[in-house]
Design a protein around this motif. Structure first.
Motif, PDB file in Angstrom:
ATOM      1  N   LEU A 205      -7.277   0.362 -37.060  1.00 46.41           N
ATOM      2  CA  LEU A 205      -8.759   1.121 -36.957  1.00 46.41           C
ATOM      3  C   LEU A 205      -8.705   1.873 -38.211  1.00 46.41           C
ATOM      4  O   LEU A 205      -9.889   2.180 -39.048  1.00 46.41           O
ATOM      5  CB  LEU A 205      -8.974   2.015 -35.790  1.00 46.41           C
ATOM      6  N   VAL A 206      -7.672   2.596 -38.543  1.00 45.86           N
ATOM      7  CA  VAL A 206      -7.838   3.423 -39.777  1.00 45.86           C
ATOM      8  C   VAL A 206      -7.780   2.641 -41.395  1.00 45.86           C
ATOM      9  O   VAL A 206      -8.696   3.010 -42.211  1.00 45.86           O
ATOM     10  CB  VAL A 206      -6.323   4.226 -40.094  1.00 45.86           C
ATOM     11  N   HIS A 207      -6.939   1.550 -40.923  1.00 46.85           N
ATOM     12  CA  HIS A 207      -7.172   0.661 -42.150  1.00 46.85           C
ATOM     13  C   HIS A 207      -8.793   0.334 -42.431  1.00 46.85           C
ATOM     14  O   HIS A 207      -9.349   0.001 -43.538  1.00 46.85           O
ATOM     15  CB  HIS A 207      -6.223  -0.733 -41.734  1.00 46.85           C
TER      16      HIS A 207
ATOM     17  N   ARG B 211     -14.510   2.668 -46.594  1.00 45.35           N
ATOM     18  CA  ARG B 211     -14.955   3.618 -47.599  1.00 45.35           C
ATOM     19  C   ARG B 211     -14.378   3.232 -49.122  1.00 45.35           C
ATOM     20  O   ARG B 211     -14.772   4.108 -50.161  1.00 45.35           O
ATOM     21  CB  ARG B 211     -14.239   5.044 -46.963  1.00 45.35           C
ATOM     22  N   GLY B 212     -13.923   2.075 -49.308  1.00 47.77           N
ATOM     23  CA  GLY B 212     -13.490   1.677 -50.579  1.00 47.77           C
ATOM     24  C   GLY B 212     -12.031   2.160 -50.968  1.00 47.77           C
ATOM     25  O   GLY B 212     -11.892   2.166 -52.147  1.00 47.77           O
ATOM     26  N   PHE B 213     -11.362   2.431 -50.034  1.00 43.33           N
ATOM     27  CA  PHE B 213      -9.797   2.842 -50.405  1.00 43.33           C
ATOM     28  C   PHE B 213      -8.780   1.590 -49.689  1.00 43.33           C
ATOM     29  O   PHE B 213      -9.165   1.007 -48.695  1.00 43.33           O
ATOM     30  CB  PHE B 213      -9.845   4.024 -49.739  1.00 43.33           C
ATOM     31  N   ALA B 214      -8.028   1.479 -50.488  1.00 45.81           N
ATOM     32  CA  ALA B 214      -6.791   0.661 -49.964  1.00 45.81           C
ATOM     33  C   ALA B 214      -5.996   1.231 -48.918  1.00 45.81           C
ATOM     34  O   ALA B 214      -5.863   2.621 -49.050  1.00 45.81           O
ATOM     35  CB  ALA B 214      -5.939   0.081 -51.089  1.00 45.81           C
ATOM     36  N   TYR B 215      -5.507   0.716 -48.087  1.00 44.29           N
ATOM     37  CA  TYR B 215      -4.499   1.149 -47.089  1.00 44.29           C
ATOM     38  C   TYR B 215      -3.476   0.359 -46.475  1.00 44.29           C
ATOM     39  O   TYR B 215      -3.775  -0.728 -46.380  1.00 44.29           O
ATOM     40  CB  TYR B 215      -5.208   1.951 -45.810  1.00 44.29           C
TER      41      TYR B 215
ATOM     42  N   ALA C 293      -1.454   3.013 -49.535  1.00 43.15           N
ATOM     43  CA  ALA C 293      -1.867   2.607 -50.803  1.00 43.15           C
ATOM     44  C   ALA C 293      -2.779   3.509 -51.143  1.00 43.15           C
ATOM     45  O   ALA C 293      -3.986   3.051 -50.863  1.00 43.15           O
ATOM     46  CB  ALA C 293      -1.870   1.267 -50.849  1.00 43.15           C
ATOM     47  N   PRO C 294      -2.855   4.466 -51.865  1.00 42.81           N
ATOM     48  CA  PRO C 294      -3.945   5.505 -52.059  1.00 42.81           C
ATOM     49  C   PRO C 294      -4.723   4.967 -53.341  1.00 42.81           C
ATOM     50  O   PRO C 294      -4.800   5.782 -54.472  1.00 42.81           O
ATOM     51  CB  PRO C 294      -3.453   6.786 -52.310  1.00 42.81           C
ATOM     52  N   ALA C 295      -5.480   3.768 -53.163  1.00 43.47           N
ATOM     53  CA  ALA C 295      -6.105   3.454 -54.457  1.00 43.47           C
ATOM     54  C   ALA C 295      -7.697   2.974 -53.881  1.00 43.47           C
ATOM     55  O   ALA C 295      -7.776   2.538 -52.744  1.00 43.47           O
ATOM     56  CB  ALA C 295      -5.300   2.268 -55.100  1.00 43.47           C
ATOM     57  N   ARG C 296      -8.494   2.950 -54.889  1.00 44.64           N
ATOM     58  CA  ARG C 296      -9.653   2.368 -54.574  1.00 44.64           C
ATOM     59  C   ARG C 296      -9.437   0.914 -54.427  1.00 44.64           C
ATOM     60  O   ARG C 296      -8.660   0.184 -54.824  1.00 44.64           O
ATOM     61  CB  ARG C 296     -10.712   2.329 -55.494  1.00 44.64           C
ATOM     62  N   THR C 297     -10.258   0.156 -53.257  1.00 45.29           N
ATOM     63  CA  THR C 297     -10.022  -1.222 -53.110  1.00 45.29           C
ATOM     64  C   THR C 297      -9.939  -2.062 -54.400  1.00 45.29           C
ATOM     65  O   THR C 297     -10.918  -1.697 -55.079  1.00 45.29           O
ATOM     66  CB  THR C 297     -10.840  -1.752 -51.972  1.00 45.29           C
TER      67      THR C 297
END
Length: 310
Positions: free
Chosen positions: A55-57, A63-67, A119-123
């Motif tokens: 769910l977090v992923h 929201r446009g972030f990698a996880y 992975a704290p990056a924009r997708t």
């Protein structure tokens, strides 16, 4: 009942009141909640963890972030090799002969209970070395907090916004009920150890351990003082020589834990205090089991949908 069989005292009562206040109270005059039943199995807890991560992923992806989803913790792994934990002192002579102190008394790397290896990056972008502020806000949220006072002092809080809060609300419904109960359960061992360390039998056991250590050339009052003697940063000598000193010291600690009876005392006093500590917080622990057991069907549904792709 004997000098070691003391009541939990003001600290425990205060913690209980605070924690009860953090959860929804049973309306006056209503029946007590039904028993929660057996605790969840390791497999069921792993299912809830994986569903929360999924769910977090999804939320972070939207929201446009990698996880990167983290796997469930393997409790048995902590008891293997140098990472084995000894909450009071080293009690296993064979382990000490192999690892010295290993990682047994190395503080955790400062990670909060909800810290994510992500992975704290924009997708679509390469992950930077550290999470960005935007990434952290998206995950952990800001604003209103849900908090719980821990037994013995301290407070843990979490935002009721952000992807982490959203995932937990999806699974458990009321974050204000689940979070205090979950964090209390996570810290039951800490509360038990506080009671054991205050126990007269434990203090007597440490004194006997100290007498044993003195016969082996260490004039110390406690295992903590013995470890303080060991200066891993002493200039000179090889790493092998430093490790040999550590092993010798840890073996003394473990040998005296066994021969003095302190290891046996610890087992006995934990067995005495654990059910009493749990009884103090039975309402919250039962609430946690009810909420998490009720979340299992939703968790299974969540996991039927594959993880989002970049």
């Amino acid at each position: 009942m004997g000098r070691t069989q003391r009541a939990l005292g003001t600290t425990a009562v205060t913690a209980a009141v605070l924690l009860l206040g953090a959860c929804d109270a049973t309306p006056s005059g209503s029946a007590d909640p039904a028993p929660a039943g057996a605790p969840l199995s390791a497999a069921q807890r792993a299912t809830l963890h994986r569903a929360e991560e999924r769910l977090v992923h999804r939320c972070m992806h939207d929201r446009g972030f990698a996880y990167r989803e983290t796997p469930p913790d393997d409790p048995s792994a902590r008891d293997r090799g140098p990472g084995r934990s000894f909450p009071y002192l080293v009690t296993d002579v064979a382990w000490a002969e192999k690892y010295g102190y290993g990682d047994a008394f190395t503080p955790a790397a400062g990670a909060a209970p909800d810290a994510r290896r992500a992975a704290p990056a924009r997708t679509g972008q390469a992950a930077p070395a550290r999470p960005s502020a935007d990434w952290a806000r998206a995950l952990y949220g800001t604003g209103r907090q849900v908090s719980v006072e821990l037994p013995g002092g301290g407070r843990l809080s979490t935002s009721d916004r952000g992807c982490l809060a959203s995932a937990r609300k999806t699974l458990y419904g009321d974050l204000g009920r689940w979070f205090p109960a979950r964090r209390l359960s996570d810290n039951i061992d800490v509360f038990v150890r506080q009671r054991v360390r205050d126990d007269d039998d434990f203090q007597d056991g440490v004194a006997a351990w100290s007498r044993c250590a003195r016969t082996r050339g260490h004039d110390v009052a406690s295992p903590g003082q013995l470890r303080a003697e060991l200066d891993r940063r002493t200039p000179g000598g090889t790493p092998a020589e430093a490790h040999a000193r550590e092993v010798r010291t840890a073996v003394v600690e473990a040998t005296c834990a066994r021969s003095s009876g302190l290891a046996r005392t610890l087992r006995q006093r934990e067995a005495y205090w654990r059910p009493r500590v749990r009884d103090r917080f039975r309402e919250e622990l039962d609430e946690l089991v009810r909420l998490e057991r009720a979340a299992l069907p939703e968790a299974a549904s969540v996991l039927r949908t594959p993880a989002p792709t970049p």
